[in-house]
Design an enzyme around this catalytic site. Structure first.
Site: not given
Lengths: 330, 343
Positions: B61, B171, B199-200, B310
């Site tokens: 992603h 990520d 995606e998140e 994150h």
């Protein structure tokens, strides 16, 4: 039928690792099906062709059971774990779990300040009697399930995993007893229900049925100081009106009631406030599918000792056979 | 280095344009077809060598967690909300950039000198925080920023020591960089490499991409949690830096297709590539959406372990990164239709 129930409830088969229970069920239904297949998620789909003029009907019971999954092995050989499905820490302390390779583990707890409190998951561990990490017979990612033999005590049955091996047993029994009906009937033994109705999502898409019914357990309100619920053990299979994630299709619901009346079996109506079944996923597949649920009243759901009444089970078989002979028009 | 370029690009869920442009430039020369779907997924197709009838989807992603500007107040401060999962405790005093023009700003914080005793141990909720872009009025701020603009952490990519790098959004830019490397080779079967969006915020891009492609098998490539700092108790580190690619057995979003997990493990052992299992039931990936598509798709997730995901600065080990590429290339070479059949 007791033999089938015993075999199914005592077989290992947690969500995501259903290979063994699938093999056992395949052994029962292989000869009874016109076609049989396993899909990409592991759902077992057995078709009984109808004599024509009927509908495409899907009956689903889930093969998977709740369990625990090993997430860490410490230097001394104790296992830390996460839950697979709705496992309550209250049911774990002192209990035993069995892994696929037959290893038995005992669930222990760390020292707690407040001895009255249930230890949360991160204070629990599993002891398989290993000397140390190196000699531990279990690996990260291995899944354990409760281990208990079936007990038959009068009409009451006690076992682990009645949720939903009792549904699987009912489907097998219906397949054995079913005469020719107009409908093409897909008997589906789904995977991964306990972790999000996932097997039902893909199997329903693949089959694209015109009618879908899940067979699963439901809670009861008939134990001391139980949360109110108008379902009791032994008063007949329950026909679902609603649960936390679905409203049964009125046509399917009424057809199930009619089928119960025609078969001369008692039934109860079920409104379940928490929890759901594969039918919630089935009814939202593709363009939407009329769906309902036949529930087996069950006490102590998601504990190692679930209890059902054998008469409810036998009556559910009769109800479903009657349902499948009806035209299923609404 | 593509990982550096991708880490420094801004692509909060819903505005992946810059990341998509960079990836497109890098992968277009190696693929047979390339397109962008209606959600913004970048979908590439590379024809197979012809020996295998399979159709395989590889995904990573493009989006990262960040913020969206929701309100500009009279004094010119920007109020905002998180996009994706962000821990409020890490926000105070952080540098961010806002919008396409990359307006720099700082998330405001009260100096320690002025903190009352009871304030010291309190987390300030995100709706009480503001971004300061140096504007002295609403009108001045509105010349630079508008409601709905995205903001991301402002973090430079840096090498730390010989094997470790620091940057934001590993990520899943780590997965994107792995995937960009994988498409350089041709495989026995047709490969759809998909750089997904959103995606998140709920695996949204992967869902529609998998429906369009309808693959026989799928691999999601990720940058995943490493929680391997020293702990008081002997419990799971989720994954550890330097111990190789992390293979998922089960997470919150899916159960990995067991024969694919076995294939990954067998391949790693045969090729002498280190690997580790990710702590089960932590996190979720695009595989969660992909495996439930249509009649079901055998899926697996392989990830580069990253510390502090994150947050403004995550850290990964370049050997893990290289080993993830090696493991995936070797695994794809060994993938046959027979492996995908359950009984």
């Amino acid at each position: 039928m007791i033999e089938i129930i015993k075999t199914l409830t005592e077989t290992y088969g947690p969500s995501g690792n259903e290979a063994r229970i699938r093999k056992v069920i395949k052994g029962f239904v292989g000869k009874l099906a016109d076609e049989i297949k396993v899909d990409a998620l592991g759902n077992l789909i057995a078709l009984r062709k109808g004599k024509g003029g009927g509908k495409k009907v899907m009956l689903a019971a889930h093969m998977d059971e709740i369990g625990i999954i090993v997430n860490h092995i410490d230097e001394k050989g104790f296992l830390r774990f996460s839950k697979v499905g709705g496992v309550s820490p209250r049911t774990l302390l002192g209990n035993r779990v069995e892994f696929e390779n037959g290893v038995i583990g005992v669930i222990g707890a760390e020292k707690m300040e407040d001895k009255e409190k249930t230890p949360p998951l991160d204070k629990l561990f599993i002891d398989v009697g290993a000397e140390d990490k190196e000699h531990c017979p279990v690996k990260i990612g291995d899944i354990g399930v409760f281990t208990r033999p079936l007990v038959v005590q009068g009409e009451r049955l006690i076992a682990k995993a009645f949720d939903d091996r009792i549904g699987c047993a009912i489907l097998i029994q219906v397949m054995q007893e079913l005469d020719e009906v107009p409908h093409d009937v897909y008997f589906v033994f789904t995977v991964q229900e306990e972790i999000g109705l996932r097997g039902a999502v893909t199997s329903t898409y693949g089959i694209a049925p015109q009618v879908a019914v899940a067979i699963d357990v439901t809670r009861t309100g008939d134990t001391p100081e139980a949360p109110k619920m108008a379902v009791s053990l032994g008063k007949g299979p329950a026909i679902k009106v609603k649960d936390a994630r679905m409203l049964s299709h009125p046509g399917v619901r009424e057809a199930l009631i009619k089928a119960a009346v025609q078969a001369g079996v008692p039934y109860q109506l079920e409104v379940l406030e928490g929890g759901t079944t594969d039918a919630a996923a089935m009814q939202l597949s593709r363009e939407g599918i009329p769906a309902g649920v036949v529930s087996i009243p069950c006490r102590y759901v998601h504990t190692p000792s679930e209890m059902v009444d054998f008469n409810d089970v036998k009556n559910a078989v009769k109800l479903l056979k009657s349902f499948l002979t009806s035209p299923l028009d609404w | 280095m593509l990982l550096k370029q991708l880490s420094e690009a801004i692509g909060v869920s819903g505005c992946e344009d810059e990341v998509r442009r960079i990836i497109r430039e890098n992968v277009e020369p190696y693929v047979d077809e390339i397109s962008v779907d209606s959600l913004g997924n970048l979908i590439t197709y590379k024809k197979g060598e012809g020996q295998s009838p399979l159709k395989v989807m590889l995904s990573a992603h493009m989006d990262e967690v960040g913020f969206m500007i929701t309100y500009i107040d009279e004094k010119g401060y920007l109020h905002f909300r998180p996009v994706g999962g962000i821990d409020e405790r890490i926000l105070l005093g952080k540098r961010v950039v806002i919008g396409e023009k990359r307006i720099p700003g700082v998330i405001g914080v009260k100096p320690i000198h002025l903190l009352k005793e009871e304030e010291r141990n309190k987390v300030i909720p995100v709706d009480k925080l503001v971004i300061d872009i140096g504007a002295s009025s609403k009108a001045e701020a509105e010349k630079l920023v508008k409601i709905g603009d995205y903001a991301a952490f402002a973090t430079a990519f840096t090498q730390l020591g010989s094997k470790v790098v620091k940057g934001k959004a590993f990520d899943d830019r780590a997965g994107c960089a792995v995937l960009a490397e994988l498409v350089k080779e041709r495989y026995p079967f047709d490969v759809y490499a998909v750089f997904t969006v959103q995606e998140e915020v709920g695996l949204r891009g992967a869902k529609v991409a998998a429906f369009r492609i309808g693959p026989d098998a799928a691999f999601a490539l990720e940058g995943t949690i490493a929680d391997d700092l020293p702990k008081k108790k002997d419990v799971s580190p989720t994954t550890r830096l330097g111990y190789g690619p992390a293979i998922t057995i089960m997470d919150r979003s899916f159960v990995a297709f067991q024969p694919l997990v076995r294939l990954l493990v067998d391949t790693a052992e045969a090729e002498g590539i280190p690997y580790q299992f990710k702590q089960p039931l932590v996190g979720g990936t695009d595989s969660g959406a992909i495996h439930l598509t249509k009649e079901g798709i055998p899926s697996a997730t392989v990830a580069v372990p990253c510390r502090y995901i994150h947050s403004p600065a995550s850290i990964l080990n370049l050997e893990d990164f290289e080993n993830t590429i090696r493991l995936m290339k070797a695994t794809l070479r060994r993938l046959t239709p027979e492996i995908l059949q359950l009984t």
